[in-house]
Design an enzyme around this catalytic site. Structure first.
Site, PDB file in Angstrom:
ATOM      1  N   ASP A   1       8.027 -38.564   0.495  1.00  0.00           N
ATOM      2  CA  ASP A   1       8.744 -38.330   1.760  1.00  0.00           C
ATOM      3  C   ASP A   1       9.782 -39.419   2.009  1.00  0.00           C
ATOM      4  OD1 ASP A   1       6.969 -36.284   2.229  1.00  0.00           O
ATOM      5  OD2 ASP A   1       5.614 -37.579   3.364  1.00  0.00           O
TER       6      ASP A   1
HETATM    7  N1  URA Z   1       1.573 -37.703   0.777  1.00  0.00           N
HETATM    8  C1  URA Z   1       2.416 -37.718   1.811  1.00  0.00           C
HETATM    9  O1  URA Z   1       2.042 -37.391   2.923  1.00  0.00           O
HETATM   10  N2  URA Z   1       3.673 -38.125   1.581  1.00  0.00           N
HETATM   11  C2  URA Z   1       4.121 -38.521   0.392  1.00  0.00           C
HETATM   12  O2  URA Z   1       5.291 -38.893   0.267  1.00  0.00           O
HETATM   13  C3  URA Z   1       3.233 -38.506  -0.680  1.00  0.00           C
HETATM   14  C4  URA Z   1       1.952 -38.093  -0.466  1.00  0.00           C
END
Ligand code: URA
Length: 260
Positions: A105
């Site tokens: 993310d």
């Molecule tokens: N889980 C999440 O919530 N975000 C990420 O970027 C990776 C794993």
């Protein structure tokens, strides 16, 4: 030699095989001047003229594997319509065009693999491969034993139950708890959604391990080159060593080697 177009695009390092299929069906690929949208179509990268978005596709033989410490505030797509920084802007002195393996993310930090080897990326992304990913999580408030049990055993999310996870408490402070969680599924925003489902306010999320590859001491924005032998090991079966527990030794990069 004739090969499927999606395989040629993946070998050229333009995308994973699945993303290459979308490029084909979107009509972005031509063979000898003709748009091809049929997924089974084969071509010969040595004798046919293949283009993507009007640019010639050339199959480079050199495979590159990078481990990046992604800073928060970067997207893991190759371009962003709203102009946010993209992770590939951090890769400065690598000639080959690399793309991220999977995603993190915008606000998640830590270990992101990049490569021009579409086949390898495809293999890692396949659910059957079950590569372990370990995250360091900081939450506000505390983490009860009941919630640890729920995180570990499985939580119902809107896309189904999560598979069992391994949770390790790192530090309990007055206002925060730091813990690690090891998952092997690659669902969208999985760790954040698991925390949300339990009402745990997530403050920081950082991936510290992907299979047997550790983030080690890479600073945010830094990357190192992964030896092809380590990349192969990752795509094999021996990919479950915790970043925070004692583990079997595996071949690491020499300190500083390939680090930029
Ligand atoms: N889980 C999440 O919530 N975000 C990420 O970027 C990776 C794993």
């Amino acid at each position: 030699m004739q090969e499927r177009l999606q395989k040629i695009l993946a070998s050229a390092g333009l995308a994973s095989r699945r993303a290459a299929e979308t490029m084909i069906t979107e009509g972005r690929v031509t063979v000898n001047g003709k748009v091809v949208t049929e997924l089974g179509t084969k071509a010969d990268p040595d004798s046919d003229k293949i283009t993507l978005d009007g640019k010639p596709v050339s199959v480079s033989k050199k495979r590159v594997y990078l481990v990046l410490n992604k800073p928060a505030g970067y997207v893991t797509t190759l371009s962003d319509p709203s102009g946010r920084p993209v992770v590939t802007e951090l890769i400065k002195d690598i000639k080959e065009r690399v793309f991220p393996v999977g995603r993190l993310d915008f606000n998640t930090e830590g270990l992101l693999l990049l490569t021009n080897d579409g086949e390898w990326a495809n293999k890692l992304a396949h659910p059957s491969h079950e590569v372990e990913k370990e995250y360091l999580v900081k939450i506000r408030g505390d983490l009860s034993g009941d919630k640890i049990a729920l995180l570990s055993e499985g939580i119902k999310l809107d896309d189904g139950m999560t598979a069992p996870a391994k949770v390790g408490i790192i530090r309990v402070l007055e206002k925060n708890v730091w813990f690690t969680i090891v998952i092997h599924e690659g669902r969208f925003r999985q760790v954040r959604r698991m925390c949300e489902a339990l009402g745990l306010p997530l403050v920081k999320l950082k991936r510290i391990r992907y299979g047997n590859i550790l983030l080690d001491d890479l600073k945010p924005g830094e990357y190192r080159v992964l030896a092809p032998s380590d990349a192969k090991l990752l795509a094999g079966t021996d990919n479950k060593h915790s970043a925070t527990e004692e583990r079997k030794p595996f071949k690491r990069q020499r300190p500083g080697s390939g680090k930029r």
